[in-house]
Structure formats: C-alpha cells, structure tokens
Design a protein around this motif. Sequence first.
Motif, PDB file in Angstrom:
ATOM      1  N   THR A 175      -5.349 -11.016   8.183  1.00 33.95           N
ATOM      2  CA  THR A 175      -3.951 -11.451   8.206  1.00 33.95           C
ATOM      3  C   THR A 175      -3.324 -11.277   6.838  1.00 33.95           C
ATOM      4  N   LEU A 176      -4.074 -11.591   5.791  1.00 35.87           N
ATOM      5  CA  LEU A 176      -3.545 -11.373   4.437  1.00 35.87           C
ATOM      6  C   LEU A 176      -3.355  -9.889   4.151  1.00 35.87           C
ATOM      7  N   ALA A 177      -4.267  -9.053   4.643  1.00 29.66           N
ATOM      8  CA  ALA A 177      -4.137  -7.607   4.434  1.00 29.66           C
ATOM      9  C   ALA A 177      -2.911  -7.065   5.167  1.00 29.66           C
ATOM     10  N   TRP A 178      -2.682  -7.535   6.381  1.00 29.56           N
ATOM     11  CA  TRP A 178      -1.572  -7.019   7.183  1.00 29.56           C
ATOM     12  C   TRP A 178      -0.225  -7.559   6.752  1.00 29.56           C
ATOM     13  N   TYR A 179      -0.159  -8.839   6.357  1.00 30.90           N
ATOM     14  CA  TYR A 179       1.138  -9.466   6.119  1.00 30.90           C
ATOM     15  C   TYR A 179       1.329 -10.007   4.707  1.00 30.90           C
ATOM     16  N   GLY A 180       0.258 -10.120   3.937  1.00 28.94           N
ATOM     17  CA  GLY A 180       0.364 -10.651   2.583  1.00 28.94           C
ATOM     18  C   GLY A 180       1.266  -9.821   1.689  1.00 28.94           C
ATOM     19  N   HIS A 181       1.244  -8.521   1.885  1.00 33.10           N
ATOM     20  CA  HIS A 181       2.090  -7.659   1.038  1.00 33.10           C
ATOM     21  C   HIS A 181       3.579  -7.925   1.277  1.00 33.10           C
ATOM     22  N   ILE A 202       1.883   3.928  -0.911  1.00 34.74           N
ATOM     23  CA  ILE A 202       0.455   4.219  -0.999  1.00 34.74           C
ATOM     24  C   ILE A 202      -0.284   3.108  -1.747  1.00 34.74           C
ATOM     25  N   VAL A 203       0.339   2.508  -2.749  1.00 34.06           N
ATOM     26  CA  VAL A 203      -0.278   1.402  -3.487  1.00 34.06           C
ATOM     27  C   VAL A 203      -0.387   0.168  -2.588  1.00 34.06           C
ATOM     28  N   VAL A 204       0.649  -0.075  -1.791  1.00 32.68           N
ATOM     29  CA  VAL A 204       0.615  -1.202  -0.843  1.00 32.68           C
ATOM     30  C   VAL A 204      -0.516  -0.990   0.163  1.00 32.68           C
ATOM     31  N   ILE A 205      -0.671   0.238   0.658  1.00 38.25           N
ATOM     32  CA  ILE A 205      -1.746   0.554   1.606  1.00 38.25           C
ATOM     33  C   ILE A 205      -3.109   0.339   0.958  1.00 38.25           C
ATOM     34  N   LEU A 206      -3.298   0.830  -0.247  1.00 42.65           N
ATOM     35  CA  LEU A 206      -4.573   0.664  -0.945  1.00 42.65           C
ATOM     36  C   LEU A 206      -4.874  -0.811  -1.219  1.00 42.65           C
ATOM     37  N   PHE A 207      -3.845  -1.562  -1.585  1.00 40.48           N
ATOM     38  CA  PHE A 207      -4.002  -2.993  -1.812  1.00 40.48           C
ATOM     39  C   PHE A 207      -4.457  -3.686  -0.523  1.00 40.48           C
ATOM     40  N   SER A 208      -3.840  -3.330   0.590  1.00 38.90           N
ATOM     41  CA  SER A 208      -4.207  -3.911   1.881  1.00 38.90           C
ATOM     42  C   SER A 208      -5.618  -3.506   2.284  1.00 38.90           C
ATOM     43  N   TRP A 209      -5.987  -2.262   2.020  1.00 34.82           N
ATOM     44  CA  TRP A 209      -7.353  -1.807   2.328  1.00 34.82           C
ATOM     45  C   TRP A 209      -8.388  -2.571   1.517  1.00 34.82           C
ATOM     46  N   LEU A 210      -8.055  -2.866   0.280  1.00 29.63           N
ATOM     47  CA  LEU A 210      -8.969  -3.636  -0.565  1.00 29.63           C
ATOM     48  C   LEU A 210      -9.233  -5.004   0.057  1.00 29.63           C
ATOM     49  N   ILE A 211      -8.189  -5.661   0.535  1.00 31.01           N
ATOM     50  CA  ILE A 211      -8.351  -6.954   1.202  1.00 31.01           C
ATOM     51  C   ILE A 211      -9.111  -6.778   2.512  1.00 31.01           C
ATOM     52  N   ALA A 212      -8.784  -5.715   3.258  1.00 31.48           N
ATOM     53  CA  ALA A 212      -9.425  -5.466   4.552  1.00 31.48           C
ATOM     54  C   ALA A 212     -10.923  -5.192   4.403  1.00 31.48           C
ATOM     55  N   PHE A 213     -11.348  -4.699   3.253  1.00 35.69           N
ATOM     56  CA  PHE A 213     -12.775  -4.502   3.012  1.00 35.69           C
ATOM     57  C   PHE A 213     -13.542  -5.806   3.226  1.00 35.69           C
TER      58      PHE A 213
END
Length: 122
Positions: A18-24, A39-50
């Motif tokens: 949820t933080l990865a999808w909506y935290g940004h 692309i930075v927002v996507i990478l940031f979300s992927w980091l959380i999704a890990f």
Amino acid sequence: MNGFYTILLLVLSNIFMTLAWYGHLKLQQSGTSAHWPLIVVILFSWLIAFFEYCCQVPANRLGFVGNGGPFNLVQLKVIQECISLGVFAVIANILFQGQSLHWNHILAFFLIICAVYLVFMK
C-alpha cells in the motif's frame, strides 16, 4: 502456527505494498516528490515493493497446504485480498485524512468478510 505467521506476513506485505502504490501520492502532496521524474517515482515504489515480496512470498509458502500450511490457494488469495483492503482503509485514513469511510464502504468490507467465510466452508 503456520497460519498465524502467514496472516502476520500478509499484513506486513500489504502495508509495504500500500505504501509502494499510494505513498508516493502523499509525498507528492507534501512537496517532497512533486518534481521527481516518473521513473524515479517508479524506482522508489519498486524499492518499497521489494520488502512487500520479502513478506508475501514466505507467507504464501508457509500458508500453502502443499507445504504443510493450513490454506489452499483460493483461501490464501481471498485472505490476502481481505487483508489488503483492510490495510488500505487504515493507511488511507492515516495518510490521506480527508478520505473517510462511508456506510457503503463498511458494507463492502462486510461482504468481503462474507466471501472469506464462504471460501472456508466445507
């Protein structure tokens, strides 16, 4: 005990997801990430999704009946969806305080709990 650990790990994984999808979006509202390229927002979300995957995969392994757990595949999925919506409701109300739950949301959650009950019927 596998059932308990499965539920606990699913709750943790859904918090991360949820933080990865909506935290940004909250970061954007606060101005922190307002000027980040997509692309930075996507990478940031992927980091959380890990971290979501670090909890989700073991939860499914522990909980699956084929590995000695108490749940079949359909039960795992329905439990995960129920937890996902519950976690989303809590986080949305914490992060986005203008988003309130209404009677129809409560009814929808109740019906999801009914779905969980139906999935577990023999």
